[in-house]
Each structure stands twice: as structure tokens, then as C-alpha cells.
Design an enzyme around this catalytic site. Structure first.
Site, PDB file in Angstrom:
ATOM      1  N   LYS A   1      51.672  49.509  20.728  1.00 17.35           N
ATOM      2  CA  LYS A   1      51.098  49.903  19.434  1.00 17.35           C
ATOM      3  C   LYS A   1      50.356  48.719  18.810  1.00 17.35           C
ATOM      4  CE  LYS A   1      55.571  48.846  17.297  1.00 17.35           C
ATOM      5  NZ  LYS A   1      56.858  49.420  16.863  1.00 17.35           N
TER       6      LYS A   1
ATOM      7  N   TYR B   1      41.058  24.250  -2.153  1.00 16.33           N
ATOM      8  CA  TYR B   1      41.175  25.085  -3.365  1.00 16.33           C
ATOM      9  C   TYR B   1      42.398  24.705  -4.196  1.00 16.33           C
ATOM     10  CZ  TYR B   1      37.666  28.540  -1.962  1.00 16.33           C
ATOM     11  OH  TYR B   1      36.512  29.186  -1.629  1.00 16.33           O
TER      12      TYR B   1
HETATM   13  C1  LIG Z   1      57.843  48.792  17.653  1.00 18.94           C
HETATM   14  C2  LIG Z   1      58.912  49.622  18.252  1.00 18.94           C
HETATM   15  C3  LIG Z   1      59.542  49.236  19.443  1.00 18.94           C
HETATM   16  C4  LIG Z   1      59.344  47.883  20.061  1.00 18.94           C
HETATM   17  O1  LIG Z   1      60.131  46.960  19.335  1.00 18.94           O
HETATM   18  P1  LIG Z   1      60.213  45.420  19.719  1.00 18.94           P
HETATM   19  O2  LIG Z   1      61.207  44.886  18.753  1.00 18.94           O
HETATM   20  O3  LIG Z   1      58.851  44.867  19.504  1.00 18.94           O
HETATM   21  O4  LIG Z   1      60.646  45.339  21.131  1.00 18.94           O
HETATM   22  C5  LIG Z   1      60.410  50.116  20.038  1.00 18.94           C
HETATM   23  N1  LIG Z   1      60.686  51.318  19.476  1.00 18.94           N
HETATM   24  C6  LIG Z   1      60.126  51.714  18.306  1.00 18.94           C
HETATM   25  C7  LIG Z   1      60.487  53.029  17.736  1.00 18.94           C
HETATM   26  C8  LIG Z   1      59.246  50.874  17.646  1.00 18.94           C
HETATM   27  O5  LIG Z   1      58.705  51.259  16.481  1.00 18.94           O
END
Ligand SMILES: *Cc1c(COP(=O)(O)O)cnc(C)c1O
Length: 338
Positions: free
Chosen positions: A31, A236
């Protein structure tokens, strides 16, 4: 500025996580454009390494990677079946009875999966909802049933065992493949593995997988170097003043490139030749200033993310997690893959 992404480290980390969950399918969570590292490159490499199950958050992400994968690869969509979404070639992970009924009406006979809520209270059917539809759902034959752990990066947290017990209870006698563990859950051990685990951050070199190979090196170019006198300000808000005559290098990226402004005066460094030089003053939109007084010859490039300062070190300094450091690295970088 250059973002170097080590694909072989990502596939090696996937294999290393797979070795910790023998007997389980090891899905790859890709993702958010593979945690910001580029799904177009990461996904085919993971398929080559043996991954056949992929997870994305949104159907649009799934549609983007579907053409990159042969038909024997499954792409699961964690947000499930949202109204009007084209799920051709994808498997929605249905999170509520409403999503389930919508999906069966729109996609009869097409594959789907189910997410149950075991206590995190974010996504998934609650126990009572599940009890009401369970028999009908099981008759339709879900591809798998999953849930997600809230505290898997803290092995001693009591929520882990509580969620595990709730998941077992809700999936008793279902006779469907199950999945509970992400990276943290893989490391919690075999009780948490079931038939499929979902590897994310650990593949990309982040905690809680402490043995992961780093997958990212970020170098920035020095645009200009100047000498400032003791007492002069830099950046800044004049938040930093030179205590001694100081040489300042200005490098070519900033918070618009995902280098969090919280790294200003945090102790974060830019590295040259394996030695760190402090970032001074505020991180600006496109620029960062570095105290390079101790450097004899200022190089063309300095490294922000490297073996000496991995993503989780930067995360600590910025008060966040490695996940946010990675996903914040947006598109402006010239990326190279090896
Ligand atoms: C993002 C996610 C993962 C992966 O999690 P990590 O901690 O990055 O291994 C797995 N399952 C779900 C439902 C997630 O949202």
C-alpha cells in the site's frame, strides 16, 4: 538529490520474514506505493522472489499494480468494497455487513475476503455483526479471514494475547485460511501466524524487524557553502546562531520532499564519508543547512538516510515512526534502484 532503493534488500527481507513463518503464505503489503518506495519496481521483484499475495489499501492502488502481476497473484484491497469502485481482478477485504451485501450484489461468485475486528476498533466486523452473517458468509466461501493487531510491536502488551484469543474464538470451525500477523505479529511467533502473514514495514527495512537490511539511502546535493561569523543566524526564525565561526552547507531538499520539519534542531545529521555533521536551523521547504565546519573538503552530496542514520533513528529524532519517514518521501526525488 537521490533516493536509492535497494530492491534486493527488500526481497531479502521478505525471505527473512518468510523464514520466520514457515508453513504460512507470506503476503507482501505494498500500500501507499510500497511505503513510498515505488510499487512499480517493488511489486514485480517480490513476485520474482515468490510472493503471490499482495495487499493494498485502496482499489485504485490495486488497479495500478494489476497489470504488473501474472494471474496467479492475488491483490487484496484492505478498504473492501466501496460504493462504485471497480474491483476487476482484485479481492476486496470486506469490513462490514454493508460491504458484504454490496459486494455479493455487485460481484456474485467473485472472490472476496473478510476482516474481523478483534479489539483495535478500526476496521472489520464486530463479534455481533459477524455472528449474524457468519453462516451465510462461510457458505459463499471467503478466500481468507483476517484481523489486525494494534500493539504487535510491543511483544509484552496484553492486547496481543487478547486479540489472538478473540480471533481464535470468532474463527472457530470456519475452515477458511486465516491471517492475523503483520511484521510485528510475525515476530511474536507461531501462535500468531495461522495460514497467511502480511509483511509490510519489515520488508522495507524498518522496525520492529530489527534484523532487516536497510532498503533506502537518501543523498542530497550541496548547492552552496558559506562561512558565517560567530553570532550570525542561520535559517527561518533565526532559531540557530553560530557559537563560533562556522561553515554552513545548504543542501537541496526540505519538508516538501518529506524531510520532516520536526527534524530541525533535533540532533539529526547529514553524513559524508561515514561521519555525521549536524543539521542546524530550521528545515525549509526545499533546503536544509548543515554545520560542516569540521569537514576539510565539502563533498557534492551528503546522506540523510544511510547505514549510520537509518529510518528509525530519524523517526526517533522527529518523534515519529519509520513508516512515516518512508511514506513521506514523495515524488520530487530522482530515484535509482539496484
Ligand atoms: C499496513 C498493514 C499491514 C502491514 O503492516 P506492517 O506493520 O507494515 O508489517 C498488514 N495488515 C494491515 C491490515 C495493514 O493495514
Amino acid at each position: 538529490m537521490g533516493l536509492h532503493i535497494d530492491i534486493s534488500a527488500i526481497t531479502a527481507n521478505w525471505n527473512a520474514l518468510a523464514a520466520k513463518a514457515p508453513g504460512a503464505r507470506v503476503a507482501a503489503v505494498v500500500k501507499a506505493d510500497a511505503y513510498g518506495l515505488g510499487a512499480a519496481r517493488v511489486v514485480p521483484a517480490l513476485y520474482q522472489a515468490g510472493a503471490r499475495d499482495f495487499f493494498v489499501a485502496l482499489a485504485s492502488e490495486g488497479r495500478a499494480i494489476r497489470p504488473l502481476l501474472p494471474a496467479d497473484a492475488t491483490i487484496n484491497v484492505l478498504s473492501g468494497h466501496m460504493e462504485g469502485e471497480d474491483l476487476t481482478g482484485l479481492v476486496p477485504v470486506l469490513n462490514s455487513p454493508a460491504q458484504y451485501f454490496r459486494d455479493r450484489a455487485m460481484r456474485p461468485g467473485q472472490p472476496f475476503a473478510i476482516q474481523l475486528d478483534t479489539g483495535m476498533n478500526r476496521l472489520g466486523m464486530e463479534a455481533a455483526e459477524w455472528a449474524a452473517v457468519r453462516a451465510e458468509v462461510l457458505a459463499e466461501g471467503p478466500a481468507f479471514i483476517m484481523s489486525h493487531l494494534a500493539c504487535a510491536d510491543e511483544p509484552d502488551h496484553p492486547a496481543n494475547a487478547a486479540q489472538l484469543a478473540a480471533f481464535r474464538k470468532m474463527t472457530e470451525r470456519c475452515n477458511v485460511p486465516r491471517s492475523l500477523a503483520a511484521t510485528g505479529g510475525i515476530l511474536l511467533g507461531p501462535d500468531y501466524h495461522f495460514e497467511m502473514v502480511r509483511a509490510g514495514i519489515g520488508m522495507y527495512g524498518g522496525l520492529p524487524f530489527a534484523d532487516a537490511r536497510p532498503a533506502v539511502d537518501l543523498s542530497l546535493r550541496v548547492i552552496q557553502t558559506r562561512d558565517v561569523k560567530a553570532g550570525e543566524m542561520v535559517g527561518y526564525g533565526a532559531t540557530w546562531h553560530a557559537e563560533r565561526d562556522t561553515r554552513i552547507a545548504t543542501v537541496d531538499a526540505g519538508y516538501a520532499d518529506g524531510i520532516l520539519r520536526a527534524l530541525s534542531s533535533s540532533g539529526a545529521k547529514m553524513f559524508a564519508g561515514g561521519v555525521g555533521y549536524p543539521i542546524v536551523g530550521r528545515v525549509s521547504m526545499d533546503l536544509i543547512t548543515v554545520d560542516v565546519t569540521e569537514l576539510d573538503v565539502v563533498p557534492d552530496r551528503m546522506h540523510l538516510i544511510c547505514d549510520q542514520q537509518p529510518i528509525d533513528r530519524l523517526a526517533d529524532l522527529a518523534g515519529t515512526i519509520g513508516y512515516e519517514i518512508l511514506t513521506a518521501l514523495r515524488q520530487r526525488y530522482q530515484r535509482t534502484y539496484r
